[in-house]
Motif scaffolding. Sequence first.
Motif, PDB file in Angstrom:
ATOM      1  N   ILE A  31      -5.192 -31.238 -20.919  1.00  0.00           N
ATOM      2  CA  ILE A  31      -5.731 -30.072 -20.221  1.00  0.00           C
ATOM      3  C   ILE A  31      -6.292 -30.547 -18.886  1.00  0.00           C
ATOM      4  N   PRO A  32      -5.942 -29.834 -17.799  1.00  0.00           N
ATOM      5  CA  PRO A  32      -6.501 -30.229 -16.498  1.00  0.00           C
ATOM      6  C   PRO A  32      -8.025 -30.146 -16.512  1.00  0.00           C
ATOM      7  N   ASP A  33      -8.637 -31.147 -15.908  1.00  0.00           N
ATOM      8  CA  ASP A  33     -10.096 -31.255 -15.890  1.00  0.00           C
ATOM      9  C   ASP A  33     -10.497 -31.632 -14.465  1.00  0.00           C
ATOM     10  N   LYS A  34     -11.786 -31.554 -14.164  1.00  0.00           N
ATOM     11  CA  LYS A  34     -12.238 -31.894 -12.817  1.00  0.00           C
ATOM     12  C   LYS A  34     -12.002 -33.372 -12.500  1.00  0.00           C
ATOM     13  N   ASN A  35     -11.890 -34.225 -13.530  1.00  0.00           N
ATOM     14  CA  ASN A  35     -11.651 -35.658 -13.327  1.00  0.00           C
ATOM     15  C   ASN A  35     -10.201 -36.049 -13.584  1.00  0.00           C
ATOM     16  N   GLY A  36      -9.322 -35.096 -13.688  1.00  0.00           N
ATOM     17  CA  GLY A  36      -7.910 -35.371 -13.981  1.00  0.00           C
ATOM     18  C   GLY A  36      -7.486 -34.580 -15.191  1.00  0.00           C
TER      19      GLY A  36
END
Length: 176
Positions: A31-36
Amino acid sequence: MDKKQAAEFLGVSTRTIENYAKEGKISVTYIPDKNGKRAEYKESELQRLKEELQTPIHRSVVAPNGIEIADSEVFGGLAKLPSTRIAELLEAISQAQGVALLWNKLVWDLDEAATASGYSRYRLRSAIALGALKAKKVGRGWKVRPQDLREYTNWLFGDDNEEADQNRNRMAGIRN
C-alpha cells in the motif's frame, strides 16, 4: 496487519515474515505510504499459517528391507531394546542406504573420524600435523585407524593429570 504486527502475531521475526511471503506461504499487498510502500498481510492467512505452524508433524517410520519397527521402538523405546535388536536395526538401515557402519571399517577418513570422536576435522588435522595422531595420506585425504584415534584421545585425556594438561596445552598451542 503490517509486517511488525504480523511478526508479533506469529511470534517470529520480520525477516521470517518476508521469507514466508517470498515462499508463497502468505500473500502480501503493498500500500502506498508517505515513506514509500507498506506491506500489508491478511489476518485470515496469518491465522491459517499460525495453526499450520502449531500443528505437530508426524512422519511414519519406513522400515528398510521389510523389518518391522514398532512405535514403541521408535519414540524413546530404543533405549529399552536389547543391544542385538539395535544392532540388527542399524545394520538394516545401513544396508538400505548403502552406508558402511563406522565400527565395521578398518580405517576412517577425517569426516568419519570426526563423527566418531566428536572432534572437528580441523582439530584432527592439527593433531596429525603435530604428530599427536597417527594417520596416512591416501590420495588427497587422510586415513585414520580407530585404534589410533583411541590412543590420541587417551593421550589427550590420560590418567596422569599433569601429563594430560601438558598434552591439552600443547594441542592448544600454549607453551609450558
